[in-house]
Design a protein around this motif. Structure first.
Motif, PDB file in Angstrom:
ATOM      1  N   TYR B 185       0.803  -1.218   0.000  1.00  0.00           N
ATOM      2  CA  TYR B 185       0.000   0.000   0.000  1.00  0.00           C
ATOM      3  C   TYR B 185       0.837   1.269   0.000  1.00  0.00           C
ATOM      4  O   TYR B 185       0.365   2.336  -0.381  1.00  0.00           O
ATOM      5  CB  TYR B 185      -0.891  -0.017   1.247  1.00  0.00           C
ATOM      6  CG  TYR B 185      -1.627   1.271   1.539  1.00  0.00           C
ATOM      7  CD1 TYR B 185      -2.701   1.663   0.755  1.00  0.00           C
ATOM      8  CD2 TYR B 185      -1.259   2.085   2.605  1.00  0.00           C
ATOM      9  CE1 TYR B 185      -3.384   2.838   1.028  1.00  0.00           C
ATOM     10  CE2 TYR B 185      -1.938   3.263   2.886  1.00  0.00           C
ATOM     11  CZ  TYR B 185      -3.002   3.636   2.094  1.00  0.00           C
ATOM     12  OH  TYR B 185      -3.676   4.794   2.362  1.00  0.00           O
ATOM     13  N   TYR B 187       3.259   4.352  -0.619  1.00  0.00           N
ATOM     14  CA  TYR B 187       3.918   5.165  -1.630  1.00  0.00           C
ATOM     15  C   TYR B 187       5.231   5.690  -1.038  1.00  0.00           C
ATOM     16  O   TYR B 187       5.468   5.619   0.165  1.00  0.00           O
ATOM     17  CB  TYR B 187       3.017   6.327  -2.049  1.00  0.00           C
ATOM     18  CG  TYR B 187       1.794   5.900  -2.816  1.00  0.00           C
ATOM     19  CD1 TYR B 187       1.906   5.367  -4.097  1.00  0.00           C
ATOM     20  CD2 TYR B 187       0.525   6.013  -2.270  1.00  0.00           C
ATOM     21  CE1 TYR B 187       0.786   4.971  -4.820  1.00  0.00           C
ATOM     22  CE2 TYR B 187      -0.609   5.625  -2.986  1.00  0.00           C
ATOM     23  CZ  TYR B 187      -0.459   5.106  -4.259  1.00  0.00           C
ATOM     24  OH  TYR B 187      -1.573   4.717  -4.962  1.00  0.00           O
ATOM     25  N   ARG B 188       6.051   6.245  -1.924  1.00  0.00           N
ATOM     26  CA  ARG B 188       7.389   6.652  -1.519  1.00  0.00           C
ATOM     27  C   ARG B 188       7.384   7.622  -0.339  1.00  0.00           C
ATOM     28  O   ARG B 188       8.220   7.516   0.555  1.00  0.00           O
ATOM     29  CB  ARG B 188       8.088   7.254  -2.741  1.00  0.00           C
ATOM     30  CG  ARG B 188       8.771   8.568  -2.554  1.00  0.00           C
ATOM     31  CD  ARG B 188       9.809   8.769  -3.572  1.00  0.00           C
ATOM     32  NE  ARG B 188      10.188  10.148  -3.775  1.00  0.00           N
ATOM     33  CZ  ARG B 188      10.531  11.013  -2.822  1.00  0.00           C
ATOM     34  NH1 ARG B 188      10.507  10.678  -1.569  1.00  0.00           N
ATOM     35  NH2 ARG B 188      10.900  12.224  -3.148  1.00  0.00           N
ATOM     36  N   GLU B 189       6.435   8.534  -0.318  1.00  0.00           N
ATOM     37  CA  GLU B 189       6.442   9.514   0.765  1.00  0.00           C
ATOM     38  C   GLU B 189       6.164   8.848   2.112  1.00  0.00           C
ATOM     39  O   GLU B 189       6.615   9.318   3.154  1.00  0.00           O
ATOM     40  CB  GLU B 189       5.408  10.610   0.485  1.00  0.00           C
ATOM     41  CG  GLU B 189       5.859  11.532  -0.642  1.00  0.00           C
ATOM     42  CD  GLU B 189       4.763  12.454  -1.124  1.00  0.00           C
ATOM     43  OE1 GLU B 189       3.777  11.931  -1.682  1.00  0.00           O
ATOM     44  OE2 GLU B 189       4.895  13.674  -0.950  1.00  0.00           O
ATOM     45  N   GLN B 190       5.403   7.761   2.077  1.00  0.00           N
ATOM     46  CA  GLN B 190       5.122   7.034   3.319  1.00  0.00           C
ATOM     47  C   GLN B 190       6.327   6.195   3.739  1.00  0.00           C
ATOM     48  O   GLN B 190       6.578   6.010   4.930  1.00  0.00           O
ATOM     49  CB  GLN B 190       3.877   6.166   3.134  1.00  0.00           C
ATOM     50  CG  GLN B 190       2.640   7.022   2.859  1.00  0.00           C
ATOM     51  CD  GLN B 190       1.569   6.230   2.162  1.00  0.00           C
ATOM     52  OE1 GLN B 190       1.682   5.878   0.998  1.00  0.00           O
ATOM     53  NE2 GLN B 190       0.513   5.927   2.897  1.00  0.00           N
ATOM     54  N   ASN B 216       1.899  -4.892  -5.101  1.00  0.00           N
ATOM     55  CA  ASN B 216       0.510  -4.643  -5.514  1.00  0.00           C
ATOM     56  C   ASN B 216       0.396  -3.471  -6.462  1.00  0.00           C
ATOM     57  O   ASN B 216      -0.392  -3.484  -7.396  1.00  0.00           O
ATOM     58  CB  ASN B 216      -0.362  -4.384  -4.277  1.00  0.00           C
ATOM     59  CG  ASN B 216      -0.373  -5.569  -3.349  1.00  0.00           C
ATOM     60  OD1 ASN B 216       0.681  -5.954  -2.839  1.00  0.00           O
ATOM     61  ND2 ASN B 216      -1.525  -6.165  -3.156  1.00  0.00           N
ATOM     62  N   LEU B 217       1.159  -2.421  -6.204  1.00  0.00           N
ATOM     63  CA  LEU B 217       1.089  -1.208  -7.021  1.00  0.00           C
ATOM     64  C   LEU B 217       2.325  -1.066  -7.913  1.00  0.00           C
ATOM     65  O   LEU B 217       2.623   0.034  -8.377  1.00  0.00           O
ATOM     66  CB  LEU B 217       0.933   0.017  -6.113  1.00  0.00           C
ATOM     67  CG  LEU B 217      -0.294  -0.013  -5.191  1.00  0.00           C
ATOM     68  CD1 LEU B 217      -0.333   1.226  -4.318  1.00  0.00           C
ATOM     69  CD2 LEU B 217      -1.585  -0.118  -6.012  1.00  0.00           C
ATOM     70  N   GLN B 218       2.993  -2.187  -8.151  1.00  0.00           N
ATOM     71  CA  GLN B 218       4.238  -2.149  -8.935  1.00  0.00           C
ATOM     72  C   GLN B 218       5.255  -1.194  -8.316  1.00  0.00           C
ATOM     73  O   GLN B 218       6.022  -0.540  -9.029  1.00  0.00           O
ATOM     74  CB  GLN B 218       3.974  -1.744 -10.393  1.00  0.00           C
ATOM     75  CG  GLN B 218       3.204  -2.766 -11.185  1.00  0.00           C
ATOM     76  CD  GLN B 218       3.226  -2.468 -12.686  1.00  0.00           C
ATOM     77  OE1 GLN B 218       4.057  -1.722 -13.185  1.00  0.00           O
ATOM     78  NE2 GLN B 218       2.292  -3.074 -13.407  1.00  0.00           N
ATOM     79  N   LEU B 219       5.249  -1.117  -6.989  1.00  0.00           N
ATOM     80  CA  LEU B 219       6.177  -0.204  -6.325  1.00  0.00           C
ATOM     81  C   LEU B 219       7.170  -0.924  -5.414  1.00  0.00           C
ATOM     82  O   LEU B 219       7.917  -0.273  -4.686  1.00  0.00           O
ATOM     83  CB  LEU B 219       5.390   0.839  -5.512  1.00  0.00           C
ATOM     84  CG  LEU B 219       4.550   1.818  -6.340  1.00  0.00           C
ATOM     85  CD1 LEU B 219       3.726   2.722  -5.429  1.00  0.00           C
ATOM     86  CD2 LEU B 219       5.423   2.652  -7.266  1.00  0.00           C
ATOM     87  N   ALA B 222      10.714   0.005  -6.432  1.00  0.00           N
ATOM     88  CA  ALA B 222      10.903   1.453  -6.244  1.00  0.00           C
ATOM     89  C   ALA B 222      10.970   1.807  -4.763  1.00  0.00           C
ATOM     90  O   ALA B 222      11.809   2.605  -4.338  1.00  0.00           O
ATOM     91  CB  ALA B 222       9.779   2.225  -6.923  1.00  0.00           C
ATOM     92  N   GLU B 226      14.042   3.398  -2.642  1.00  0.00           N
ATOM     93  CA  GLU B 226      13.847   4.583  -1.797  1.00  0.00           C
ATOM     94  C   GLU B 226      14.394   4.321  -0.394  1.00  0.00           C
ATOM     95  O   GLU B 226      15.103   5.154   0.177  1.00  0.00           O
ATOM     96  CB  GLU B 226      12.361   4.942  -1.733  1.00  0.00           C
ATOM     97  CG  GLU B 226      12.049   6.153  -0.883  1.00  0.00           C
ATOM     98  CD  GLU B 226      12.619   7.442  -1.441  1.00  0.00           C
ATOM     99  OE1 GLU B 226      13.044   7.456  -2.614  1.00  0.00           O
ATOM    100  OE2 GLU B 226      12.659   8.439  -0.702  1.00  0.00           O
ATOM    101  N   GLN B 296      -4.466  -0.421  -3.251  1.00  0.00           N
ATOM    102  CA  GLN B 296      -4.918   0.971  -3.172  1.00  0.00           C
ATOM    103  C   GLN B 296      -5.851   1.192  -1.986  1.00  0.00           C
ATOM    104  O   GLN B 296      -5.938   2.296  -1.458  1.00  0.00           O
ATOM    105  CB  GLN B 296      -5.619   1.371  -4.478  1.00  0.00           C
ATOM    106  CG  GLN B 296      -4.624   1.648  -5.602  1.00  0.00           C
ATOM    107  CD  GLN B 296      -5.261   1.659  -6.974  1.00  0.00           C
ATOM    108  OE1 GLN B 296      -6.397   1.242  -7.149  1.00  0.00           O
ATOM    109  NE2 GLN B 296      -4.513   2.119  -7.957  1.00  0.00           N
TER     110      GLN B 296
END
Lengths: 327, 327
Positions: B185, B187-190, B216-219, B222, B226, B296
């Protein structure tokens, strides 16, 4: 960065461009049925997407009509057959086409904007073609189009070349300069560096920065998010990542990230399920090890595409050994 | 951040843990052949990977041996059958097993480290289980193991719960506290925010921060990059992302990013081609729209897994409508 909304809210000025038909057409020589293109068009309208890139305005001499479908050339009659009296105001969707420097008869192929359903011409070029790109931008602008400058393969040229291109594009009427990671090579730190370079060179021109990412390293979505965090307000994506080689940032992931309530996910999932997934029976795209390898090496994906279309598409080790032997 | 190497060089203190067998076993109840586990083991050795997590030390009462393969329990005899007289010094590879709070007979199941090929016990727990986790860490440490604390589902608990867990883990002998994005779930900022929180709470303890990402989010890749940029020195990945649901950060992508010359790509591609890809005939994992949706929504992927195992795995729209109706 006081103008940046936190991720839980949204930036209304951020615009999404879906280039499924244009970039995906590189996988199948733009041999799409009218029904397919119409389905993508209606999905874009229903999803609240801002721009749909419906194909290339490229030359039928370079891309003969026997071999390439209508969306490689975007003749006005082909456009009209699918989108009819398209109204950007009523639908909220602007249509775009891309013209490649060196591959487009742009002097004759582009009709005045008032006579076309297209609102935008995106000019794609390599660094050495920047002079033609500037002419193309000015010409399309004079015909009444919004224009963008898409410098391709930016990971493969020198800092000096990038600076020269930015200097040349700055005074043009292009509204947007797009960071294009053609080889899917860029990591986040390089996105940061390029964004700052583009933003610095274009400061005061009113131009927006765009991002067009490829998924060789499974970083297309992540790099797009990074560009958005930095301030990019023009963002490219394709349905289920459909696009050449490893494909693109997925539209459905991007809309899930953006918090603008105008975006609707359901029409996107609908068109993916009913029009994009069936293509996978015959067409190959998306991250796989050959594309990982060319991405990591900062190479054009063509050798990986050829491998995937060859006799042993899943012999990853064979591809690895071949590439390592050649560098 | 003067101790951070730029991406073009490398940080020798950064260690990679391949958890293919442990996390991938959640897809097939750890029903792997000895040959498969041995192939992964030899690939890890040959690739220069630092740690291989070979399974769970979980209870055969909770996971009966009729239903679950040996890598759910990691009996010492099963380990020995595959890795023989494994020598961490000679091979450069340390073996790890995970023990779940609430699902492990850790008081009796873990033998002294001197009698086991295992070097590390990773303790996985939910926030409410932190007291048991602390006991498990102390116990395994007393038996001679390196230990880690893996707080699961961190995206789904309050700041106060995270703080409480970090306070409890700080004085333990765990060498590493892992950021675990169980639901894919973040994102980079989290990731940034969590890293700073973990690093702040553990400052002065000498503990490393780890990252375990889901795709799940293709992250996954990434977010792993990070975390590395921020200072994480313990990094989880699996071969071709093999793991439950959307899967994990891909080992082959991670090694391609890291610049430590001790890492070898060829054995990784070899084992993927010959042992991991054949699993795809029967097993489903990796990003797809149902996993995008649960990611998401910050939900456990179990509903998406059930959908993918059900009668209409590719009816993405049906899954979307079901989930939207339920929230």
């Amino acid at each position: 960065m006081s103008d940046k909304a936190p991720w839980i809210t949204f930036r209304p000025e951020l615009k999404v461009l879906d280039c499924t038909v244009r970039d995906g057409g590189l996988v199948n020589a733009h041999q799409f049925s009218d029904e397919f293109v119409a389905a993508v068009y209606h999905a874009c309208v229903d999803a609240g997407i801002d721009y749909m890139e419906i194909g290339y305005k490229n030359s039928p001499k370079t891309f003969p009509k026997e071999k390439f479908g209508p969306w490689r050339h975007c003749d006005e009659s082909d456009l009209r057959r699918v989108v009819g009296d398209h109204d950007p105001e009523k639908t909220g969707l602007k249509l775009a086409a891309m013209a490649d420097a060196g591959k487009s008869d742009w002097e004759t192929q582009i009709v005045p904007a008032a006579e076309s359903p297209l609102s935008m011409i995106r000019v794609a070029f390599y660094a050495h073609q920047v002079s033609e790109a500037v002419d193309m931008i000015r010409h399309a602008h004079e015909l009444g189009y919004e224009t963008t400058a898409n410098l391709m393969a930016v990971s493969n040229i020198t800092e000096e070349e990038i600076d020269t291109v930015l200097d040349a594009i700055a005074p043009t009427p292009a509204t947007t300069m797009v960071i294009v990671d053609s080889f899917g090579y860029l990591y986040r730190e390089q996105i940061d560096r390029l964004y700052r370079k583009y933003a610095g060179a274009l400061e005061g021109t009113g131009k927006e920065i765009g991002i067009h990412a490829h998924n060789n390293l499974q970083l297309a979505f992540a790099n797009t998010i990074e560009a958005i965090i930095l301030g990019c307000n023009r963002v490219d994506a394709t349905l289920f990542g459909f696009g050449r080689g490893a494909g693109n940032c997925h539209t459905e992931l991007l809309l899930g990230f953006l918090r603008n309530p105008k975006f609707e996910m359901r029409p996107v999932i609908d068109v993916i399920q009913n029009y994009i997934m069936p293509l996978r029976k015959d067409l190959d795209w998306g991250p796989s090890i050959p594309y990982n390898i060319t991405g990591q090496l900062n190479q054009h994906p063509r050798s990986a595409i050829e491998w995937r279309e060859g006799a042993t598409p899943d012999d990853f080790l064979g591809f690895y050994d071949k590439v390592v032997a050649e560098i």
